[in-house]
Every structure is written in C-alpha cells, then in structure tokens.
Scaffold this motif. Structure first.
Motif, short mmCIF file in Angstrom:
data_model
loop_
_atom_site.label_atom_id
_atom_site.label_comp_id
_atom_site.label_asym_id
_atom_site.label_seq_id
_atom_site.Cartn_x
_atom_site.Cartn_y
_atom_site.Cartn_z
N ARG A 190 0.88 -1.17 0.00
CA ARG A 190 0.00 0.00 0.00
C ARG A 190 0.92 1.22 0.00
O ARG A 190 1.51 1.57 1.01
CB ARG A 190 -0.92 0.02 1.22
CG ARG A 190 -1.91 1.18 1.21
CD ARG A 190 -2.67 1.30 2.51
NE ARG A 190 -3.55 2.46 2.48
CZ ARG A 190 -3.98 3.11 3.56
NH1 ARG A 190 -3.62 2.68 4.77
NH2 ARG A 190 -4.75 4.16 3.44
N ARG A 212 -7.86 4.66 1.91
CA ARG A 212 -8.79 3.75 2.57
C ARG A 212 -9.64 4.55 3.56
O ARG A 212 -9.33 5.70 3.88
CB ARG A 212 -8.05 2.63 3.31
CG ARG A 212 -7.18 1.76 2.42
CD ARG A 212 -6.63 0.57 3.19
NE ARG A 212 -7.69 -0.40 3.49
CZ ARG A 212 -7.57 -1.39 4.37
NH1 ARG A 212 -6.44 -1.54 5.05
NH2 ARG A 212 -8.56 -2.23 4.58
N TRP A 221 -12.15 2.31 -4.86
CA TRP A 221 -11.83 0.90 -4.65
C TRP A 221 -13.12 0.22 -4.18
O TRP A 221 -13.39 0.12 -2.98
CB TRP A 221 -10.72 0.74 -3.62
CG TRP A 221 -9.41 1.32 -4.09
CD1 TRP A 221 -9.03 2.63 -4.07
CD2 TRP A 221 -8.33 0.60 -4.68
NE1 TRP A 221 -7.78 2.78 -4.61
CE2 TRP A 221 -7.32 1.54 -4.99
CE3 TRP A 221 -8.11 -0.75 -4.97
CZ2 TRP A 221 -6.11 1.18 -5.59
CZ3 TRP A 221 -6.90 -1.11 -5.56
CH2 TRP A 221 -5.92 -0.16 -5.86
N ASN A 223 -14.08 -2.86 -4.27
CA ASN A 223 -13.70 -3.97 -3.39
C ASN A 223 -12.74 -3.39 -2.36
O ASN A 223 -11.53 -3.35 -2.56
CB ASN A 223 -13.04 -5.09 -4.19
CG ASN A 223 -12.52 -6.21 -3.31
OD1 ASN A 223 -12.71 -6.23 -2.09
ND2 ASN A 223 -11.82 -7.17 -3.93
N ARG A 224 -13.29 -2.90 -1.26
CA ARG A 224 -12.50 -2.14 -0.29
C ARG A 224 -11.31 -2.93 0.24
O ARG A 224 -10.25 -2.38 0.53
CB ARG A 224 -13.39 -1.68 0.87
CG ARG A 224 -14.46 -0.66 0.48
CD ARG A 224 -13.84 0.61 -0.10
NE ARG A 224 -14.83 1.61 -0.49
CZ ARG A 224 -15.21 2.62 0.28
NH1 ARG A 224 -14.72 2.75 1.50
NH2 ARG A 224 -16.10 3.49 -0.15
N ASP A 225 -11.46 -4.24 0.36
CA ASP A 225 -10.38 -5.04 0.93
C ASP A 225 -9.16 -5.07 0.01
O ASP A 225 -8.03 -5.18 0.48
CB ASP A 225 -10.86 -6.47 1.18
CG ASP A 225 -9.84 -7.29 1.95
OD1 ASP A 225 -9.48 -6.89 3.08
OD2 ASP A 225 -9.37 -8.31 1.41
N SER A 226 -9.38 -4.94 -1.30
CA SER A 226 -8.25 -5.00 -2.24
C SER A 226 -7.31 -3.82 -2.08
O SER A 226 -6.15 -3.88 -2.51
CB SER A 226 -8.76 -5.06 -3.69
OG SER A 226 -9.40 -3.85 -4.05
N ARG A 228 -5.95 -2.95 0.55
CA ARG A 228 -4.89 -3.32 1.50
C ARG A 228 -3.58 -3.60 0.78
O ARG A 228 -2.49 -3.36 1.31
CB ARG A 228 -5.29 -4.58 2.29
CG ARG A 228 -6.36 -4.40 3.31
CD ARG A 228 -6.47 -5.65 4.19
NE ARG A 228 -6.79 -6.86 3.45
CZ ARG A 228 -5.97 -7.90 3.30
NH1 ARG A 228 -4.76 -7.86 3.83
NH2 ARG A 228 -6.37 -8.97 2.63
N TYR A 229 -3.68 -4.13 -0.43
CA TYR A 229 -2.49 -4.51 -1.21
C TYR A 229 -2.60 -3.92 -2.62
O TYR A 229 -2.27 -4.56 -3.60
CB TYR A 229 -2.35 -6.03 -1.26
CG TYR A 229 -3.64 -6.79 -1.50
CD1 TYR A 229 -4.15 -6.96 -2.79
CD2 TYR A 229 -4.36 -7.33 -0.44
CE1 TYR A 229 -5.32 -7.65 -3.02
CE2 TYR A 229 -5.54 -8.03 -0.66
CZ TYR A 229 -6.02 -8.19 -1.95
OH TYR A 229 -7.20 -8.87 -2.17
N HIS A 262 -10.54 -7.75 -10.12
CA HIS A 262 -10.38 -8.02 -8.69
C HIS A 262 -10.51 -6.74 -7.87
O HIS A 262 -10.80 -6.80 -6.67
CB HIS A 262 -9.01 -8.67 -8.44
CG HIS A 262 -8.75 -9.00 -7.01
ND1 HIS A 262 -9.29 -10.10 -6.39
CD2 HIS A 262 -7.99 -8.37 -6.06
CE1 HIS A 262 -8.89 -10.14 -5.14
NE2 HIS A 262 -8.10 -9.11 -4.91
N ARG A 263 -10.32 -5.59 -8.52
CA ARG A 263 -10.33 -4.30 -7.83
C ARG A 263 -11.13 -3.29 -8.65
O ARG A 263 -10.58 -2.30 -9.16
CB ARG A 263 -8.89 -3.81 -7.62
CG ARG A 263 -8.00 -4.05 -8.83
CD ARG A 263 -6.61 -3.48 -8.71
NE ARG A 263 -5.78 -3.93 -9.81
CZ ARG A 263 -5.82 -3.47 -11.04
NH1 ARG A 263 -6.68 -2.52 -11.36
NH2 ARG A 263 -5.01 -3.94 -11.98
N TYR A 397 -2.73 -13.33 -2.91
CA TYR A 397 -1.89 -12.37 -2.20
C TYR A 397 -1.13 -13.05 -1.08
O TYR A 397 -1.72 -13.61 -0.16
CB TYR A 397 -2.73 -11.23 -1.63
CG TYR A 397 -1.93 -10.31 -0.73
CD1 TYR A 397 -0.83 -9.62 -1.22
CD2 TYR A 397 -2.27 -10.15 0.61
CE1 TYR A 397 -0.08 -8.78 -0.40
CE2 TYR A 397 -1.53 -9.31 1.44
CZ TYR A 397 -0.44 -8.64 0.93
OH TYR A 397 0.30 -7.82 1.75
#
Length: 628
Positions: A190, A212, A221, A223-226, A228-229, A262-263, A397
């Motif tokens: 990140r 974030r 984003w 897909n908020r979790d994506s 992270r990376y 994915h994002r 990941y």
C-alpha cells in the motif's frame, strides 16, 4: 540628465573597442565557469536543461572519452548522477560512491550492508542538501551520508521489506525536509509518500497513495479489501515547485497488475500524478492517466514543470502507456496527449488466453521522463517500443511475493524512440527511431545539443532543432541512468552511466561504469583509463566453464549474483514474475545443464556470460538456483 561613461584621456574609441573584443575573446577562451548538477534532474522543476555551450553542434563530433570507472562487476546501474563542486555522486543497490568529476578517481565508497533480505536490488541515486547525501535501500532503509567523508550520519527504517516495500526513488529536498516514497507496487504494497527531517530522520508527515476509510479516493476501490495490497508505489524521483510549495509525485500501477476485475473502480491514485503540499503532505489535486489499469501502465518518471507561450504554468508527464501528457496546472485540464511509441491497446482486459498490447509492461516512458529545451522551446522524451502478450491468472496475495495476477511474453522486436514535441500543441517536431530501448536521461543544452543513450550501449548527441544524429558512440554497456553535463576548470564534461542488467537490457549489458567525455585538448583524442569493450558471444561449453572456475561453486556468492542480475525477472526468491519460477529447478536440471542454460539462454533472457559474468560467477549462481 543622463550619466555618461568617461573615456580615459588619451584613449581613442577605436582602441577601447579593440580592448573590449580582446577581453571578450579571452573570457571565451578561458572556458565556462564551474557549474553543478545538483539533483537527479539537474533542477527541482525537472527540466534537465543546461546553459553550457562549449560543446555545440560544430564540435560535438570530436567528443572524446576522458576516463571511465567500473563501479561493479554486474547488476543494475540506473542511478541519476549528481555533480557538486567537482565531485560526482552515484549509487548502485548498496553502494554510494564519490568520484572526482574530472578524472574518475574514487574519493570514497560507502557500502551498506542490508539488515533484512533485499526486495529488489535497484537504486536511482542520491539527493543532496547542506553537505549531506540521502538515499534509500532495497530493504527499506533511509540513509543520511556525509558528502565529504562518506560516513553514515543517521539511518532509519521507513518500510517493511517483509511485505515487499523498498526504496528505489531519489528523495526530494525541501526546506529542511526530505520527501521519499515506498516502491513495490508489483508486490502488493500500500504505497505512501513521507517527509522526514533532514537533520534527524524523524517523520513529519505521510500520504497514502492507496486511500482507505474516509480518505479522498477510497470510494474508487469498490472492493475495499483489495486496497490493503493495492500497489501505488513510487519508483524514481519527485518534482518541486518552490514558489507554491508543491511536490509532484508520480504514482505506479495497481496490484494485482493484470486482474482489474479483482479491484473494480478507478483505483486512485494509481497511474496518476499527485500534487501534495510539501510542508504538510495535504492533497491538493491529481491527474490520473489509466483508471482501473490492467496492463501495468505506471507513471514511473518524475513530471516536468514549464510555462507555455501564453505564460500558463504547465506540467508534462511521460507514462508507460506510451503517451506524453501536458496539463494546465491552474485549470488542471489536459492540454494534450501525444503518442511517443507504438500504441495498440486491447479491447478487453487480460484473460487466461492472453491479450496483445503495445506498449507491454516494460514499454512506454520508463524511469526518465520528459526534458524541456529552453533553446528550441520544445519537450524531448525517450521511450521503449516493446509489445507483449499478457495473460491473467488467479489472485493469490502473499505478503512479500509478486502479486502480478498473471504473466507476460515479450515480442521479439524491441526498439526505442527519442521524440521532440511542441510544448503548446503536442505536435511532434521530430523523432528518432533507435535500435534499442531508450530509458536514459535526456539533457538538452544551450549548445544546440541533446544528449542521451540507449540500451544497446550507444551514447547519442542530437542536433536539438532537427533531431539529426551528430554523434553516436559505443560505450560497452547499456545506458540506463543519468546523462548529465557540467563545467569544471574551464572545460565542459558529459558524464554517463554505462552497463546495466535488468528486464530491459536484453542486448548490450556491460559492467556498470561511469564514463566522462569532453572535447579533446588541441584536437587530439583524450586518453581513457580503460577502453570500452563490446560483449562477446558465449563460446564455451559447461564443462569448460566449470573447469575454468577458480574455486568450488559457492551458493552464498551465487545468491549475491542472482540478486543483482536475475531477481528482477525471476523474483527475489525464485518465485517467478516476469520470468518463470525457479523453484524445484534441481528436479529438472543437473548442475552441468544449469550452467549451460545460464551461459546460453533463450532469446527472452539476457546473455550475461562472458561479458558480465565470468566462469566463477556462473557456477556460483548455478549452485544457488539449484537450491531454491
């Protein structure tokens, strides 16, 4: 009443005129006054222009090598050179070297010993301020070094190499602050930009390039979790507007590189130029080139600031997407986008069968961006013309490992361009098609010359007005870093980096060296400390190489050789990336076959033996990769 200059009694106007002409001629004969090259791009606005004109269109063809210094046996050499008061400063992955800027004599060498495993052995150079040098390391440390002695003044860990963070970029210096950013987009970091006190290394502010929570841009984003990376690393250096107190940050690609589904969303602030308040790190504005990028189209090079003919403040960026951009800094609207290499974009995102794209993941404008020629009023930029087929894969990941989400296969043809563009309209004025990729710095001068080089090992001098090649010299190694000019002792010098092994150097590799050029004394060619030598094809078979090694194969030494020359493609631990995984190689190849493979690689790999690696290095790296 107007004042009048008195003429000394008894001195005729004709005699005065003669004296003025003689004085002017003597001053010209004495040569230019001493100059410095203070930062990666010469000046903080990124223009790279030099007012020197001792070397010009009439005499540049006689430019001769003054000296050269080998700084390593192999590895990457992409550093921007800095010259201050007669000393050249340069870096490789771990070393910082101070060299006499007139004769290549080493003044000191600082060797950094990594405290953790390197992520990626690459460094783009040093920043200078108040007698101190500042640089990053492949294991995410930030160093302050005494410019006079080479002693470490302080060291701070500012990133986590265990998750793929490292420092390749050259920091920017601003009013007692040091501005630096983490690299590692392709590892799924990140990204962030941070400011530190130059005196102590204490952090002052930070800005995340992947927002974030409630941060501006987090909504891009989906897909908020994506996030992270999400990537968004910083590769090269930064640009400053000293009047407004703004820092212009180039931000890299999102991760995973090749699976945009994915994002979903625009994925701010990847593939963007971000403008921050240099004092506080507050976001001021941004300009994104490639929303939801699935083709690895970083903005890798520093932006360049200039004024158009109407006096409007502008910023120009060269992107890996193959375009040169200009944006009005007041309206924040795009003025033009001009293609500077072959562009053929797929109509679909990458999939398992593959999509063909131009430029490919290592094409377009790489880590050296546009320069501004004040003499001809034009922007000049180098680029890579190399297409590829990209295939997507599953997203997995794992912190510290490549997060490409796929792979690519290069096309066989790879060339480069040097393009001159009108700064107002974006119209191409001239372009030169080089036989090899162009990633080195470009330096236009008041002598009507633009200097640069290519990955085929050629050093060029172009006539700035027309693009005519006035000088083309083989240097013995790929040009991947700084090309600068300065004056010392009445003489103008040009300093270049030659020799580099990386994903772009599948041609002339060479041993990393710094080379100085100047006009010869009295019209005679200068004497060089060591002549350049082109690489020779490999002729030995594996048994001969094994016998030629002076000692038994050593996997420990091989690990160092691997990190310098192989990790960029095969991954830091052999996990694969731009090239196949080497894990479990010993189940497929024996030692002699592995040595032969290193000596005689496929066309998609750089040939390093015997020009870059000797027999001992080959057997050492063979021992290392067989143990992965």
């Amino acid at each position: 009443m107007k004042s009048q200059r008195r003429v000394p009694r008894g001195m005729s106007p004709a005699l005065i005129l003669v004296m003025m002409v003689l004085t002017s001629s003597m001053a010209k004969a004495a040569g230019p006054t001493d100059t410095n090259w203070m930062s990666y791009n010469g000046t903080v606005n990124g223009q790279r222009y030099s007012s020197l004109d001792q070397i010009n269109t009439k005499n540049v063809a006689s430019l001769a090598e003054v000296c050269r210094l080998k700084i390593d046996d192999s590895g990457t050499f992409q550093a921007g050179l800095v010259q201050i008061d007669g000393t050249l400063y340069m870096t490789n992955a771990h070393d910082t070297i101070a060299v006499d800027a007139t004769n290549c004599t080493v003044r000191w060498r600082h060797v950094y010993k990594p405290e953790q495993e390197d992520v990626f052995q690459i460094n783009r150079g040093v920043a200078y301020a108040n007698g101190r040098l500042f640089r990053g390391t492949p294991d995410a440390r930030l160093l302050a070094i005494d410019a006079a002695t080479g002693k470490t003044l302080w060291q701070q860990q500012i990133g986590d190499p265990a998750v793929g963070e490292f420092l390749s970029s050259v920091p920017a210096v601003w009013q007692g602050l040091l501005i630096a950013g983490t690299a590692g987009s392709d590892w799924g970091i990140r990204g962030r930009i941070m400011a530190y006190e130059q005196e102590t290394g204490r952090e002052v502010w930070r800005f995340y390039t992947i927002p974030r929570g409630k941060e501006t841009g987090a909504e891009t984003w989906t897909n908020r979790d994506s996030a992270r990376y999400g990537g968004g690393g910083s590769w090269t250096t930064y640009t400053l507007d000293m009047a407004s107190g703004e820092v212009f940050v180039p931000v890299g690609n999102p991760a995973p590189d090749f699976v945009p589904s994915h994002r979903p969303g625009a994925n701010l602030f990847t593939d963007s130029m971000v403008v921050l308040d240099a004092r506080t790190g507050a976001l001021k504005w941004w300009h994104q080139m490639s929303p939801n990028d699935g083709l690895d189209l970083d903005l890798a090079a520093a932006p360049m600031l200039y004024w158009n003919k109407k006096g409007h403040p502008m910023v120009s960026m060269g992107s890996k997407d193959g375009y040169l951009y200009a944006v009005n800094r007041e309206t924040q609207k795009r003025a033009f986008m001009t293609p500077v290499t072959t562009i053929e974009k797929p109509d679909k995102a990458p999939h398992a069968r593959g999509v063909h794209t131009c430029p490919g993941p290592v094409g377009g404008v790489e880590w050296n961006g546009p320069a501004y020629d004040q003499l001809t009023k034009q922007i000049v930029v180098g680029s890579v013309d190399w297409c590829a087929t990209i295939k997507s894969d599953e997203v997995d990941y794992q912190p510290g490992k490549f997060l490409l989400g796929g792979s690519w296969e290069w096309d066989e043809a790879k060339t480069g361009w040097v393009v001159a563009v009108d700064p107002d309209s974006g119209e191409v004025r001239w372009k030169y098609h080089a036989d090899s990729p162009v990633v080195a710095g470009l330096t236009p001068t008041a002598g009507g010359i633009t200097f640069t080089g290519d990955m085929g090992g050629n050093f060029f001098a172009f006539e700035s007005a027309t693009g005519k090649v006035l000088l083309k010299k083989e240097t013995g190694g790929a040009l991947a870093g700084g090309v600068i000019t300065y004056a010392l002792g009445g003489k103008q010098y040009v300093a270049i980096t030659s020799g580099n092994v990386s994903r772009l150097s599948f041609g002339e590799n060479g041993k990393p060296s710094v080379v100085l050029y100047a006009l010869p004394e009295g019209g005679q060619a200068a004497t060089t400390s060591s002549s350049s030598s082109a690489s020779q094809p490999a002729t030995s078979a594996a048994p001969t190489t094994i016998a030629a090694a002076s000692t038994a194969p050593d996997a420990g030494r091989g690990k160092d050789v691997y990190g310098k020359n192989c990790a960029a493609c095969h991954g830091s631990t052999g996990e694969g990336g731009a090239a196949p995984s080497l894990k479990g190689l010993s189940t497929r190849l024996d030692f002699a076959t592995t040595v032969n493979w290193i000596e005689n690689p496929s066309a998609k790999m750089p040939r390093l033996y015997p020009s870059t690696l000797d027999a001992q290095a080959v057997v050492d790296v063979a021992a290392y990769v067989l143990g992965l």
